[in-house]
Design an enzyme around this catalytic site. Sequence first.
Site, PDB file in Angstrom:
ATOM      1  N   GLU A 152     -16.000   7.573  23.511  1.00 24.44           N
ATOM      2  CA  GLU A 152     -16.487   7.195  24.423  1.00 24.44           C
ATOM      3  C   GLU A 152     -15.211   7.844  26.038  1.00 24.44           C
ATOM      4  O   GLU A 152     -14.392   7.080  25.849  1.00 24.44           O
ATOM      5  CB  GLU A 152     -17.613   6.132  25.140  1.00 24.44           C
ATOM      6  CG  GLU A 152     -17.142   5.731  26.891  1.00 24.44           C
ATOM      7  CD  GLU A 152     -18.110   4.647  26.790  1.00 24.44           C
ATOM      8  OE1 GLU A 152     -18.431   4.600  28.231  1.00 24.44           O
ATOM      9  OE2 GLU A 152     -17.511   3.622  26.247  1.00 24.44           O
ATOM     10  N   GLU A 234     -20.246   2.720  38.357  1.00 30.28           N
ATOM     11  CA  GLU A 234     -20.933   1.800  37.362  1.00 30.28           C
ATOM     12  C   GLU A 234     -20.534   0.800  38.367  1.00 30.28           C
ATOM     13  O   GLU A 234     -18.591   0.457  39.031  1.00 30.28           O
ATOM     14  CB  GLU A 234     -19.094   1.202  36.840  1.00 30.28           C
ATOM     15  CG  GLU A 234     -19.580   2.706  35.093  1.00 30.28           C
ATOM     16  CD  GLU A 234     -19.036   2.002  33.816  1.00 30.28           C
ATOM     17  OE1 GLU A 234     -19.257   1.917  33.057  1.00 30.28           O
ATOM     18  OE2 GLU A 234     -17.623   1.981  34.206  1.00 30.28           O
TER      19      GLU A 234
END
Length: 393
Positions: A152, A234
């Site tokens: 990721e 986020e």
Amino acid sequence: MKARIALAATAVAAAVVGGGIVLSGPASAVETTLCDQYASTKVQGGEYIVQNNVWGTSATQCIDVTDDGFTITQQDGVNSGGAPTAYPSLVWGCHYNNCTNDFSPILASSSEFDKIGSQASFTYNTGGVWNASYDIWFDPTARKDGQNTGAEIMIWANHAGGASPVGSKVGEVTTAGGTWDVWYGNSGWNVVSYVRTSAASSVDYKVTDFYDDAVDRGYAQDSWYLTSIQAGFEPWSGGKGLGIDDFAVTTDGSGGTTPDDSGTTEPTATTTATPVVTTTAPTTTDPGTGTGGETGDCAASYKVTQSWGSGFIGEVTVKNTGDSATQGWKVNWTWPSGQKLASMWNASNETSGSTVTASNVSYNGGVAKGDSTTFGMQVDGSSATPTLTCTAG
């Protein structure tokens, strides 16, 4: 800093530069509002997907979606540490089998991969705890569904309120028109985060600007496949007003201009925040371990590597205790109370009530004498220590 303001009945984008307000053209009209936890919609004729993607809280989050992007209009969740509440984002590629038009995973060693880039413009607020980041996913296989298990790659254009990446800082690199701190951690897959040392209101880059660096550091491989490019936020708290527009993925090698950081400053949170750790999987460490079992030349051991209020990450190590290489293996257990499997990587699974059977996948069934392999899982519910039974063929 960017903000959206209303003048009469017309919404316009505004950027604060040197204390003045510079107006740009009219904003796109709202096409839909997404409030359901995993709601998504396709934009630009299916070229991209916008997803609400609330996974770290049960509180409400809503985003207004236009053909160009989205804005968070309600974000009630508050996480004081560990995992963020959500990752509202734009997607190119596949996210759990929700794919954009005609997408197929792309081998990182291919000439096609070398040409891929992306750009996005971000709108920030002046409070809360959050990051503005890209999430670029890689898997050892041409995966379209489930959790990726390769790497990721996160690209942080900005952050506020003490947010910091998973793991620890391992270096610094100058690429894509800026200087970036490099962080590395592992959540069952490698998480490599590039945090811009000066905040940017837009990002324009080629994927190889960052992926080549991750490969050189040993955190990624050219044999893996790109499965999606995602851009969003986020939030741990205070995400209302964050937005993204002008998102695009290019496939002709044209990406990689200098990010626009003129007039952009690091937003200051309105309250003092404890530094938190982030990734799109939860990251608070729990040292708990579980009991293991051995039958049929196979032993399995279990531990909880990360936990948070509503779930945890578990890791199982399967060891070949026999005299020859295994041809396959299975691990069985029953959850003690109230746990539910959310996803699993490096193994397939069958679940019946609270009983789970995990089996090898195509690339890890053959384990040499004395060697071991691991698989991981994300689980809803409190941390648990099941008793494992392992069998090998």
